[in-house]
Design an enzyme around this catalytic site. Structure first.
Site, mmCIF file in Angstrom:
data_model
loop_
_atom_site.group_PDB
_atom_site.id
_atom_site.type_symbol
_atom_site.label_atom_id
_atom_site.label_comp_id
_atom_site.label_asym_id
_atom_site.label_seq_id
_atom_site.Cartn_x
_atom_site.Cartn_y
_atom_site.Cartn_z
ATOM 1 N N PRO A 18 33.349 43.048 35.776
ATOM 2 C CA PRO A 18 34.070 43.712 34.520
ATOM 3 C C PRO A 18 34.529 43.246 33.294
ATOM 4 C CG PRO A 18 35.569 43.158 36.717
ATOM 5 C CD PRO A 18 34.527 43.079 36.983
ATOM 6 N N ASN A 19 33.513 44.430 32.003
ATOM 7 C CA ASN A 19 33.830 43.924 30.908
ATOM 8 C C ASN A 19 33.229 43.086 30.385
ATOM 9 O OD1 ASN A 19 36.401 45.652 30.445
ATOM 10 N ND2 ASN A 19 37.170 44.218 31.795
ATOM 11 N N ARG A 63 34.929 40.687 22.827
ATOM 12 C CA ARG A 63 35.777 40.359 23.944
ATOM 13 C C ARG A 63 36.759 38.888 23.718
ATOM 14 N NH1 ARG A 63 36.122 39.834 30.479
ATOM 15 N NH2 ARG A 63 38.229 40.669 30.305
ATOM 16 N N TYR A 91 37.305 33.845 25.544
ATOM 17 C CA TYR A 91 35.990 33.709 26.061
ATOM 18 C C TYR A 91 34.957 33.763 25.682
ATOM 19 C CZ TYR A 91 38.743 36.732 29.127
ATOM 20 O OH TYR A 91 39.731 36.869 30.364
ATOM 21 N N ASN A 123 30.163 35.593 38.612
ATOM 22 C CA ASN A 123 31.507 36.028 37.513
ATOM 23 C C ASN A 123 32.061 36.998 38.099
ATOM 24 O OD1 ASN A 123 34.278 36.197 36.450
ATOM 25 N ND2 ASN A 123 33.086 35.308 34.400
ATOM 26 N N ALA A 156 37.711 40.457 36.571
ATOM 27 C CA ALA A 156 39.487 41.038 36.818
ATOM 28 C C ALA A 156 39.076 41.098 38.887
ATOM 29 C CB ALA A 156 39.635 42.364 36.407
ATOM 30 N N ASP A 211 34.370 39.914 51.160
ATOM 31 C CA ASP A 211 34.025 40.683 52.009
ATOM 32 C C ASP A 211 31.826 39.788 52.112
ATOM 33 O OD1 ASP A 211 36.261 40.486 53.151
ATOM 34 O OD2 ASP A 211 36.222 42.197 53.973
ATOM 35 N N GLU A 239 30.778 30.200 42.117
ATOM 36 C CA GLU A 239 31.298 31.527 41.161
ATOM 37 C C GLU A 239 31.875 30.586 40.201
ATOM 38 O OE1 GLU A 239 35.118 31.101 42.836
ATOM 39 O OE2 GLU A 239 36.414 32.087 41.618
ATOM 40 N N HIS A 257 33.894 31.490 36.288
ATOM 41 C CA HIS A 257 34.947 31.838 35.101
ATOM 42 C C HIS A 257 34.810 31.065 33.895
ATOM 43 C CE1 HIS A 257 36.784 34.360 37.855
ATOM 44 N NE2 HIS A 257 36.316 32.443 38.846
ATOM 45 N N ARG A 300 46.060 29.671 33.371
ATOM 46 C CA ARG A 300 46.527 31.108 32.374
ATOM 47 C C ARG A 300 47.176 32.101 33.155
ATOM 48 N NH1 ARG A 300 41.392 34.635 31.032
ATOM 49 N NH2 ARG A 300 43.151 35.990 30.031
ATOM 50 N N ARG A 345 46.408 35.338 37.520
ATOM 51 C CA ARG A 345 44.758 35.084 37.609
ATOM 52 C C ARG A 345 44.289 33.920 38.916
ATOM 53 N NH1 ARG A 345 42.019 38.336 32.956
ATOM 54 N NH2 ARG A 345 44.013 38.767 31.588
#
Ligand code: DQA
Length: 151
Positions: free
Chosen positions: A16-17, A24, A29, A80, A83, A93, A104, A106, A113, A117
């Site tokens: 999301p986002n 943003r 970011y 990524n 949130a 899962d 993963e 970020h 942060r 987070r």
């Protein structure tokens, strides 16, 4: 890798986002858009002999569906969860059920942060994680995936 496919497919999933990347909170970011990241990975993938596909959703269930499908149509995953990193047992899962390499990533350094987070529910079930290198982190993730697919 399924024999019908000539080159390995790496699937990138963004949560999301992240469709808003570029505009943003650019101080956190950066100014690179998600499409620019995808184009960079496509180019890097050509050099590494990898096909790179991109999927983004703001919806938890849609991300779970895409992760489940990755068992059939992806050789490795870069994700990524945004949130959902900090909240989603369902995404954790789904990742835990995958047998392919998963990185993963970020953009921001989660350890620097807010406290909420600093806990990732997914780190324990992925191959490795990259955090804090901005959009370049995706390039590092693809490099890592390439090494894992070769070993
Ligand atoms: C993020 C960090 C998350 O905490 C946040 O919710 C995001 C982006 C990152 O890439 O730094 O949306 O995953």
């Amino acid at each position: 890798m399924p024999s019908a496919r000539r080159i390995a497919r790496v699937c990138m999933i963004n949560g999301p986002n992240l469709n808003l990347l570029g505009s943003r909170e650019p101080e956190i970011y950066g100014r690179t858009t998600l499409d620019q990241i995808h184009q960079q990975l496509i180019q890097q993938g050509k050099e590494l002999g990898l096909e790179v596909e991109s999927f983004q959703s703001n919806h938890e269930g849609a991300i779970v569906d895409r992760i489940q499908k990755a068992a059939e149509d992806c050789d490795a995953l870069i994700i990524n969860p945004a949130a959902y990193t900090h909240t989603s047992v369902a995404i954790r899962d789904a990742l835990a059920a995958l047998a392919i390499p998963v990185v993963e990533i970020h953009l921001s350094n989660l350890a620097r942060r807010e406290a909420f987070r600093q806990r990732s529910l997914v780190t324990e079930v992925v191959s490795g994680h990259i955090s804090g290198f901005g959009a370049d982190g995706y390039r590092l993730a693809l490099e890592a995936v390439s090494l894992m697919l070769r070993s």
